[in-house]
Write an enzyme that holds these catalytic residues in place. Structure first.
Site, mmCIF file in Angstrom:
data_model
loop_
_atom_site.group_PDB
_atom_site.id
_atom_site.type_symbol
_atom_site.label_atom_id
_atom_site.label_comp_id
_atom_site.label_asym_id
_atom_site.label_seq_id
_atom_site.Cartn_x
_atom_site.Cartn_y
_atom_site.Cartn_z
ATOM 1 C CB CYS A 127 -1.302 0.244 1.247
ATOM 2 S SG CYS A 127 -2.105 -1.452 1.192
ATOM 3 C CG HIS A 260 -3.426 3.465 2.086
ATOM 4 N ND1 HIS A 260 -3.436 3.479 0.354
ATOM 5 C CD2 HIS A 260 -2.981 2.245 2.991
ATOM 6 C CE1 HIS A 260 -4.068 1.475 1.234
ATOM 7 N NE2 HIS A 260 -3.704 1.209 2.051
ATOM 8 C CG ASN A 290 -6.524 -0.683 1.750
ATOM 9 O OD1 ASN A 290 -5.956 -0.575 0.345
ATOM 10 N ND2 ASN A 290 -6.085 -1.216 2.988
HETATM 11 O O1 UT7 Z 1 -3.915 -1.255 3.832
HETATM 12 C C1 UT7 Z 1 -2.796 -1.590 4.360
HETATM 13 C C2 UT7 Z 1 -3.187 -1.465 6.108
HETATM 14 N N1 UT7 Z 1 -4.645 -1.740 6.275
HETATM 15 C C3 UT7 Z 1 -5.189 -1.592 7.555
HETATM 16 O O2 UT7 Z 1 -5.090 -0.350 7.383
HETATM 17 C C4 UT7 Z 1 -6.454 -2.313 7.998
HETATM 18 C C5 UT7 Z 1 -6.066 -1.838 9.166
HETATM 19 N N2 UT7 Z 1 -6.754 -2.557 10.042
HETATM 20 C C6 UT7 Z 1 -8.419 -2.050 10.485
HETATM 21 O O3 UT7 Z 1 -8.813 -1.381 9.321
HETATM 22 C C7 UT7 Z 1 -8.798 -2.560 11.608
HETATM 23 O O4 UT7 Z 1 -8.650 -3.449 12.261
HETATM 24 C C8 UT7 Z 1 -10.383 -3.915 11.039
HETATM 25 C C9 UT7 Z 1 -11.202 -3.157 10.202
HETATM 26 C C10 UT7 Z 1 -9.566 -4.566 9.890
HETATM 27 C C11 UT7 Z 1 -10.960 -3.833 11.866
HETATM 28 O O5 UT7 Z 1 -11.907 -3.527 12.885
HETATM 29 P P1 UT7 Z 1 -11.687 -3.355 13.975
HETATM 30 O O6 UT7 Z 1 -12.492 -2.527 14.724
HETATM 31 O O7 UT7 Z 1 -9.979 -3.677 14.117
HETATM 32 O O8 UT7 Z 1 -12.177 -4.950 14.760
HETATM 33 P P2 UT7 Z 1 -12.006 -6.516 15.408
HETATM 34 O O9 UT7 Z 1 -10.947 -7.002 14.064
HETATM 35 O O10 UT7 Z 1 -11.585 -5.824 16.380
HETATM 36 O O11 UT7 Z 1 -12.626 -7.055 15.208
HETATM 37 C C12 UT7 Z 1 -13.756 -6.510 16.222
HETATM 38 C C13 UT7 Z 1 -15.069 -7.674 15.983
HETATM 39 C C14 UT7 Z 1 -14.796 -9.009 16.076
HETATM 40 O O12 UT7 Z 1 -15.789 -9.373 16.622
HETATM 41 P P3 UT7 Z 1 -15.574 -10.047 18.270
HETATM 42 O O13 UT7 Z 1 -14.696 -10.736 18.508
HETATM 43 O O14 UT7 Z 1 -15.528 -8.596 19.393
HETATM 44 O O15 UT7 Z 1 -16.907 -10.224 19.093
HETATM 45 C C15 UT7 Z 1 -14.711 -10.129 14.617
HETATM 46 O O16 UT7 Z 1 -14.609 -10.968 14.878
HETATM 47 O O17 UT7 Z 1 -16.099 -7.596 14.671
HETATM 48 C C16 UT7 Z 1 -16.394 -8.610 14.635
HETATM 49 N N3 UT7 Z 1 -16.034 -8.786 12.723
HETATM 50 C C17 UT7 Z 1 -16.700 -8.399 11.737
HETATM 51 N N4 UT7 Z 1 -18.455 -8.242 12.602
HETATM 52 C C18 UT7 Z 1 -18.957 -8.032 11.187
HETATM 53 C C19 UT7 Z 1 -14.747 -8.782 11.834
HETATM 54 N N5 UT7 Z 1 -14.807 -8.516 10.349
HETATM 55 C C20 UT7 Z 1 -16.031 -7.761 10.705
HETATM 56 C C21 UT7 Z 1 -17.680 -8.330 9.392
HETATM 57 N N6 UT7 Z 1 -18.668 -7.995 9.811
HETATM 58 N N7 UT7 Z 1 -16.720 -7.989 8.625
#
Ligand code: UT7
Length: 333
Positions: A127, A260, A290
Site C-alpha cells: 500500500c 492511503h 482499500n
Molecule cells: O492497507 C494496509 C493497511 N490496512 C489497514 O490499514 C487495516 C487496518 N485495520 C483496520 O482497518 C481494522 O482493524 C479492521 C477494519 C480490519 C477491523 O476493525 P476493528 O475495529 O479493529 O475490529 P476487530 O478486529 O477488533 O473486530 C471486532 C469484532 C470482532 O468480533 P468480537 O471478537 O468482538 O466478537 C470481529 O470478529 O468485529 C468482528 N468482525 C466483523 N463483524 C462483522 C470482524 N470483521 C467483521 C465483519 N463483519 N466484516
C-alpha cells in the site's frame, strides 16, 4: 540550476463493476459468511468498492489511468522515458507490469510506438507502493536519468481475497491511478520519506508463491487488522513529520492531506495528530475501499478532477502497508 520534478497531469480508472456493502453482504451470506453494512461502515467508512472482471488485468487498469494522466498533461506516450508501476498484483511473475503496460501504450498508434525503449519496471511496497514509486521517479528525474515519467499505482486486490474471511474481504477493491512527472525548474516534489521494517511481515501478507509449477503456501491475503491499525497511526504521523521537516514546511502549510485510503478511522486519527481539519483531507475510501498502491493516486486524481485540489497548493501524500512499509511525499502541485 537545480532540477526538480513536478506533476503535470493525473488520471485514474475504476473497473465498472461496483459492489455496494449491500451487494457484498448478500454475496457473502450466500457463502455462509455473516457481516453487515452497519459493521463495515462503522469500522471502516467503506460503502462500496469496485472489482475488475476476470478479463481485466492490472496493466489494463493502469493503461486507462495512464492515458488519462497523459491527456491531462498534454503529453503523448512517445514523450515518456520512464514508467514505474507500483503493484502487488502484477499480471505475471515476470516481466514487469510496467513493460506490459508500455507495450499497450505503444500500440495506440504509430507515434505512440515511440514509447518503446523507455525504462519500465515495477515497485513492490504494497500500500506504500505509490509513495515509493514517486520517490524513485523524482530521484531519477533530479539526477538527470529521466525527463518525463509515468508513475502508476494499479491493483486487482479482489483476486487475493479470501471470501470466507470477513475480517479482510470487505476491505479491499480494485483500481488504478497515475501521474505524469516531469523535470522542472520549480518544485514540484519538495521531499519524501520512505521506510520499511521486515519484522512485521506476518501481520499483513499473502504468504503463497509459485514453486515448481504449483502454488506453495496460502495465496490469499492474511491480516492482523488491529496490529496493522496500531502501527499505521504512529508510522503515518512520523513519516508526515519527517517529510515536512525535510521540505521545510509546517503542518499549517498543508492545503491537502492525501492519505492511503484504508480506513476512515486511521485517516481521522492521522489528521488529528497533524492538526488538520477533515475538510483538508481528500477522501475516497467510502467509494473505493482499500485499493492498495492505487489508493493514493486515485484519491489525488479525484481531488484534482473535482476541483478541490488546485495548482500551487501543497499536498502531503502518505501511505502505509505490508512489509511493513510506510512513507510520505510532500509536493506543490
Ligand atoms: O492497507 C494496509 C493497511 N490496512 C489497514 O490499514 C487495516 C487496518 N485495520 C483496520 O482497518 C481494522 O482493524 C479492521 C477494519 C480490519 C477491523 O476493525 P476493528 O475495529 O479493529 O475490529 P476487530 O478486529 O477488533 O473486530 C471486532 C469484532 C470482532 O468480533 P468480537 O471478537 O468482538 O466478537 C470481529 O470478529 O468485529 C468482528 N468482525 C466483523 N463483524 C462483522 C470482524 N470483521 C467483521 C465483519 N463483519 N466484516
Amino acid at each position: 540550476m537545480t532540477r526538480f520534478s513536478r506533476i503535470t497531469g493525473t488520471g485514474s480508472f475504476l473497473p465498472p463493476r461496483r459492489l455496494t456493502n449491500a451487494d457484498l453482504v448478500a454475496d457473502l451470506a450466500a457463502r455462509g459468511v455473516e457481516t453487515s453494512d452497519e459493521w463495515i461502515v462503522e469500522r471502516t467508512g467503506i460503502h462500496a468498492r469496485h472489482f475488475a472482471d476476470d478479463a481485466m488485468a492490472t496493466s489494463d487498469l493502469g493503461f486507462e489511468a495512464a492515458c488519462r494522466a497523459l491527456d491531462a498533461a498534454g503529453r503523448r506516450p512517445q514523450d515518456i522515458d520512464l514508467i514505474i508501476v507500483a503493484t502487488s498484483t502484477p499480471d505475471m511473475v515476470f516481466p514487469s507490469t510496467a513493460a506490459i503496460l508500455q507495450h499497450k501504450l505503444a500500440q495506440l498508434d504509430e507515434d505512440a510506438a515511440g514509447i518503446a525503449g523507455a525504462a519500465a519496471f515495477d515497485v513492490q511496497a504494497v500500500c506504500t507502493g505509490f509513495i515509493y514509486a514517486l520517490t524513485v521517479a523524482d530521484a531519477m528525474i533530479r539526477a538527470g536519468n529521466a525527463r518525463r515519467a509515468l508513475v502508476i499505482g494499479a491493483e486487482v486486490f479482489s483476486r487475493l481475497l479470501d471470501f470466507q474471511d470477513r475480517t479482510t474481504c470487505v476491505l479491499f477493491g480494485d483500481g488504478a491511478g497515475a501521474v505524469v512527472l516531469e523535470a522542472s525548474e520549480q518544485p514540484g516534489i519538495r521531499s519524501s520519506d520512505i521506510h520499511a521494517d521486515g519484522k512485521h511481515v506476518g501481520i499483513l501478507c499473502v504468504p503463497g508463491h509459485v514453486r515448481n509449477g504449483v502454488i506453495s503456501g496460502d495465496p490469499l491475503l492474511k491480516m492482523d487488522g488491529q496490529a496493522v491499525f496500531k502501527l499505521a497511526v504512529g508510522l503515518l504521523e512520523s513519516a508526515a513529520r519527517q517529510a515536512l521537516a525535510k521540505g521545510g514546511l509546517q503542518d499549517s502549510d498543508i492545503d491537502w492531506l492525501i492519505p492511503h485510503q484504508a480506513n476512515i478511522r486511521i485517516i481521522q486519527s492521522t489528521a488529528r495528530k497533524l492538526k488538520l481539519p477533515m475538510e483538508k483531507v481528500v477522501l475516497t475510501v467510502h467509494d473505493h475501499g482499500n485499493t492498495s498502491a492505487a489508493s493514493i493516486p486515485l484519491a489525488l486524481d479525484h481531488g484534482v478532477r473535482t476541483g478541490l485540489v488546485k495548482p500551487g497548493q501543497n499536498l502531503l501524500l502518505e501511505g502505509v502497508g505490508g512489509g511493513f512499509t510506510w512513507g510520505a511525499v510532500l509536493l506543490t502541485l
